[in-house]
Design a protein around this motif. Structure first.
Motif, PDB file in Angstrom:
ATOM      1  N   THR A 180      51.915  54.561  29.294  1.00  0.00           N
ATOM      2  CA  THR A 180      52.313  53.205  29.676  1.00  0.00           C
ATOM      3  C   THR A 180      52.308  53.123  31.195  1.00  0.00           C
ATOM      4  O   THR A 180      52.520  54.137  31.883  1.00  0.00           O
ATOM      5  N   GLY A 205      46.216  55.552  24.552  1.00  0.00           N
ATOM      6  CA  GLY A 205      46.520  54.142  24.740  1.00  0.00           C
ATOM      7  C   GLY A 205      45.708  53.443  25.805  1.00  0.00           C
ATOM      8  O   GLY A 205      45.978  52.271  26.103  1.00  0.00           O
ATOM      9  N   SER A 258      42.786  53.445  20.269  1.00  0.00           N
ATOM     10  CA  SER A 258      43.804  54.167  21.030  1.00  0.00           C
ATOM     11  C   SER A 258      43.925  55.598  20.522  1.00  0.00           C
ATOM     12  O   SER A 258      43.443  55.919  19.443  1.00  0.00           O
TER      13      SER A 258
END
Length: 260
Positions: A180, A205, A258
């Protein structure tokens, strides 16, 4: 020479050079790893490395050499994916990987121990890996999506850096939350505070060119645009390659799957 990342095509070219083309699937075979190595030969250059399970290091090496891609490194994983093996066992895994011809080692930090308040477990593990790696680059996978708390991500980063990590890596790609921007920013802050000597690997991701550009911007804030390259930045992915090639060619790029 200054690295320019003004356009999406420039971003894709840079990300390709920094890509650890990865397959860490339960059903991997020598044949599937050879097919992965085939993908490393692109019209726009080669990735930084192939990342595969230890059993497939020789197959990856042979296929890369057959394509004349000796500069593409072969990375492998240890203490993977749970991060719970004792340091001596992980050191033995690294020794076996080195004997098989691995160029780089990605090890999983004992993040569950850190969550339980045991910081020494992480220090002992990374130190043992550092000794076992010798001169081989050591990437430490923090599993930031499981650590979750900013203070734990920062603490894990600082422990790994103090014990000799060459790269901090976000994720195994085997959990619900992988890389992230928030986690990468926290890791980058720790790297910058440590003198920006270690690299950053964003794994899991990353599926669009917009993701790539976002992480390039975060990495640039740590190292400066002129230092961005395989020595400071890696993207751990497999299907992202298609997105990068399509972007370089100027066509539309569907998001990559992902994970690994």
């Amino acid at each position: 020479m200054t690295t320019r990342i003004a356009s999406t095509a420039d971003a894709a070219r840079l990300a390709l050079r920094c890509l650890d083309l990865t397959s860490l699937k339960d059903d991997d075979t020598p044949t599937s790893i050879e097919a992965l190595a085939d993908q490393a030969r692109t019209p726009h250059g080669a990735p930084a490395a192939l990342c595969v399970y230890p059993a497939f290091v020789p197959a990856a090496r042979r296929r890369l050499q057959a394509h004349g891609l000796d500069a593409v490194r072969v990375a492998t994983v240890v203490n993977f994916p749970r991060g719970e093996a004792p340091p001596d066992d992980v050191a033995a895994q690294i020794a076996a990987a080195r004997d098989a011809g691995a160029d780089e080692i990605d090890t999983v930090f004992p993040w569950r121990a850190l969550q339980a308040g045991d910081a020494q477990a992480g220090a002992a593990l990374v130190a043992a890996c550092r000794r076992a790696c010798g001169a081989l680059p050591l990437k430490v996978i923090l599993e930031t999506g499981e650590l979750q708390q900013p203070k734990l991500i920062r603490q894990a980063s600082e422990i790994a850096l103090r014990e000799g990590a060459d790269f901090l890596k976000t994720s195994t790609g085997k959990v619900a939350v992988n890389a992230t921007p928030q986690a990468v920013e926290l890791m980058g802050e720790a790297i910058r505070a440590d003198g920006a000597r270690a690299g950053l690997k964003v794994a899991g991701g990353v599926s669009t060119i917009a993701d790539v550009q976002r992480y390039l911007a975060l990495a640039s804030a740590v190292y400066g645009a002129d230092r961005l390259g395989p020595g400071t930045l890696r993207f751990g992915a497999s299907s992202l390659l298609k997105v990068l090639l399509a972007t370089i060619d100027g066509g539309p790029a569907a998001p990559a799957a992902s994970g690994y």
